[in-house]
Design an enzyme around this catalytic site. Structure first.
Site, PDB file in Angstrom:
ATOM      1  CD  GLU A 183      -3.088  -0.706  -0.204  1.00 47.88           C
ATOM      2  OE1 GLU A 183      -3.512   0.497  -0.241  1.00 47.88           O
ATOM      3  OE2 GLU A 183      -3.446  -1.677  -0.655  1.00 47.88           O
ATOM      4  CB  SER A 449     -50.121 -30.076  29.010  1.00 47.92           C
ATOM      5  OG  SER A 449     -51.143 -30.317  28.345  1.00 47.92           O
TER       6      SER A 449
END
Length: 742
Positions: A183, A449
């Site tokens: 870079e 239930s």
């Protein structure tokens, strides 16, 4: 015409010329006055005529005004020429002539000066658009929250960056060098802007007839990431250059490089080299190899186009270029570069889509309640057990994958916690990658239930016991006629049998007998936080709850009667080990007596040995459980526990569509048992807490006559109108509800 005195230096005045008469000449000459009258020498002389044309003729007279102008224009040379009778010679230029090169040079200098002024003006304008430079500071990096399992292993990272901040000291040298090589190879030589790099990039772009290389330095890229937008405009580039110089003046090169490595975007939601290493290679940045470092460095130019998960060939080609540059700059030897080329980096399956993220999401939901907004990177250690998470994920997904299509079941949830409420496993759905909605903590479904134990507990607290007999017969409450799942009736049965067999008629009668409002209060006392509708239907679990809160309520049975608040965070520290939060023991206190807890454990254990939850039995372990199924099998539950672990499983569909005859005792029981078999490996069996309930020698058979009326509770008129829905009972708010208003 004569001119008087007055032209001498310092005379202070001017005297105009005047004309005098002839008689005055001598006087003028005698007095020294100059003679201005024309003479023959003052006449213009024509050039000689060509041969054969005769003598030249004198030209016309010239006025004194013309002579004065000529004299003034020609000076001494003109007057001498006139006196000699020759035409005046043209005056030669003094000084050196201007050459073409000199003219061009002057023009270039002038243009350069104007260009410099123009550039300075543009820079000054854009400089003025920035905040005052003396108040400019590097913005804080968004904090990262590292979520760890109980053993310290990483579950997930949360935060905008996706990884913690790293320093150059903890990274292998070749990692930052890889970024410099590809870079900004002159990073340590320029002052924020690299004119040579810009010129080199310009030449290459012109040669390639396109943009093949950029001229931005690492400092410029950092300035853009820290302060500016991603707009591709001249204004942004000028501000970028200004800020780059400021960064170079205020930070060292290593500081700038560290800031860059922790801020740059690598794609896939990963900001910073730590997040990228975890995302692509499943390891922290300090452990990456040279080949992996080269691939990461090559990625930042175009994270989407060069993504190793989407375009591995392009990513590898870019990594080879990085390695070549590193060798040229002497960062690595040729042998090291060739070795990295021979063993290229390979990506791993991303961690970000695993079901452990359901637990991490829940951590983020509750973290603010304990530490507020995180201002810096923190590490959160949780109660999550990685092995149990894996077992829970497998148990849930395997059942759905094998039988879900046929049974019309598409989703599920699983929660497992210790008896003190510590969450050990939390699976919020079949696939986190497909759906991030957390069904374990956020979804509320009818428990069916699975809610019945709260009714039976209320009955026990009203003086009944597991041997108390009630009639399993048809019931009609203001037109509502609930039936048993089998559509059959057994007549007189004990409460233990009624719960084990999950008989609807008996539990509805009990709810009306003890009062729906009292049942709601019992459930809330044990930890149910969702609103409950206090009418007769509450007995069949028609009020919606979340899997997390229902599991926490069952923990009170498993631990002998102490109410718990589900918790997942053990402690929070900064990355350097400074304590931020440490959990202190906390519970809801005793919410049912030890005797009642013993009786509930006995009754729920009967559901495993001889009732609807028989499929969850595991040899050698004492287990208590309860199934739950709602109307048209839209929801199917299995809630169960041992002496040390409570687990709840829900299966169904997000759109509430019915399943194909799925009950709590079928697929949920299979998933529950598969999970618990793995969870109990290596765990020494222990009895359920509390002293065993002293059951009768022989319970009444189903066809036995009703017991004497004296042993029964006051009869309930089932023909009376059903109780109206009652407002949710008010209870004393706990600490967090008082603090946060929840």
């Amino acid at each position: 015409m004569t001119q008087g005195n007055g032209y001498g230096k310092g005379s202070g005045f001017r005297q105009e010329p005047r004309f005098e008469a002839d008689g005055d000449r001598d006087d003028a000459a005698a007095s020294g006055t100059q003679e201005w009258r024309l003479s023959a020498q003052d006449r213009l002389v024509r050039a000689p005529s060509p041969a054969g044309q005769g003598p030249s003729q004198p030209g016309p007279d010239v006025s004194s005004e013309g002579i004065s102008m000529a004299a003034a224009g020609r000076g001494k040379g003109a007057r001498k020429a006139a006196a000699s009778g020759r035409p005046p010679a043209r005056k030669r230029r003094t000084g050196r002539r201007r050459t073409l090169v000199g003219t061009l040079f002057s023009t270039i200098v002038v243009l350069g000066l104007w260009a410099a002024i123009a550039v300075g003006g543009v820079v000054a304008y854009h400089f003025a658009q920035l905040p005052p430079i003396d108040t400019l500071t590097v913005p804080k990096r968004p904090p990262n929250i590292a979520v760890l399992a109980a053993d310290g292993s990483l579950l997930a990272n949360r935060g905008d960056m996706g990884g913690r901040t790293v320093t150059l000291k903890e990274l292998p040298p070749y990692l930052p060098q890889a970024f410099v090589a590809i870079e900004d190879r002159r990073f340590y030589d320029h002052w924020g802007i690299d004119p040579l790099g810009i010129a080199r990039a310009l030449v290459r772009n012109v040669t390639a007839r396109g943009v093949s290389q950029g001229g931005s330095t690492l400092t410029q890229q950092l300035a853009k990431n820290l302060f500016l937008t991603q707009d591709r405009t001249v204004a942004r580039k000028i501000q970028e250059a200004i800020l780059s110089v400021w960064l170079e003046q205020n930070f060292s090169k290593d500081e700038i490089l560290a800031l860059y490595l922790n801020r740059v975007y690598f794609g896939a939601g990963a900001y910073g080299v730590e997040a990228a290493a975890l995302r692509y290679f499943g390891k922290p940045a300090k452990e990456v190899t040279l080949a992996e470092a080269a691939m990461l460095a090559g990625l930042v130019q175009a994270p989407s186009r060069l993504s190793p998960t989407r375009n591995p060939q392009a990513a590898q080609a870019r990594a080879q270029l990085v390695l070549t540059n590193m060798a040229e700059l002497g960062f690595v030897t040729d042998k090291q570069a060739k070795g990295a080329l021979m063993t290229p980096a390979e990506t791993v399956k991303p961690r970000g889509t695993g079901n452990a993220n359901y637990a991490a999401d829940y951590v983020m939901d509750v973290l603010d309640d304990f530490i507020g907004k995180a201002e810096t990177d923190v590490v959160v250690r949780t109660t999550i057990d990685r092995a149990l998470m894996s077992a829970g994920e497998s148990a849930l997904t395997d059942v759905i994958a094998k039988k879900g299509a046929e049974a019309r079941v598409s989703q599920g949830a699983l929660v497992a916690m210790s008896n003190d409420g510590a969450i050990r496993a939390l699976i919020g759905g079949r696939s986190y990658a497909a759906s991030q909605f957390n069904r374990a903590t956020t979804a509320r479904r009818q428990p069916g239930s699975a809610f019945k134990p709260f009714v039976y507990l209320t009955a026990l607290e009203r003086g009944m016991n597991p041997g108390t007999v009630r009639q399993d017969t048809a019931v009609n409450i203001n037109g509502w006629q609930p039936q048993n799942f089998s559509r059959r009736y057994s007549g007189p049965v004990t409460l233990a049998t009624a719960l084990a067999q999950s008989l609807n008629t008996v539990v509805v009668k009990l709810a009306v007998e003890v009062g729906p409002k009292t049942v709601a209060q019992t459930a809330q006392r044990l930890g149910i936080t969702s609103p409950l509708t206090a009418n007769a239907t509450i007995a069949l679990g028609t009020s919606e709850v979340s899997p997390l809160e229902l599991t926490a309520a069952y923990a009170a049975f498993a631990n002998g009667g102490v109410g718990v608040v589900p918790w997942i965070i053990r402690d929070v520290k900064t990355v350097d080990g400074k304590p931020v939060y440490q959990r202190q023991p906390y519970d809801l206190g005793r919410v049912l007596s030890e005797d009642d807890a013993s009786m509930m454990n006995y009754m729920l254990h009967q559901a495993v040995t001889s009732g609807s939850a028989r499929r969850v039995a595991i040899d050698g372990y004492e287990i208590a459980a309860k199934t739950g199924t709602t109307q048209e099998s839209r929801d199917a539950w299995l809630m169960g526990y041992t002496s040390g672990l409570v687990t709840g499983v829900w299966l169904g569909n997000d759109d509430y569509s019915p399943t194909k005859n799925v009950t709590g005792g079928t697929l949920p029981a299979e998933a529950w048992r598969a999970f618990m078999v793995q969870a109990l490996k290596g765990v020494t069996p222990a009895p359920l807490p509390g002293s065993p309930w002293d059951a009768p020698v022989s319970e009444l058979p189903p066809d036995a006559p009703p017991p004497p009326a004296a042993s029964l509770q006051p009869p309930v008129d089932l023909r009376a109108p059903a109780p109206q829905a009652q407002p949710r009972p008010q209870r004393e708010k706990n600490f967090f509800e008082r603090l946060f208003g929840g």
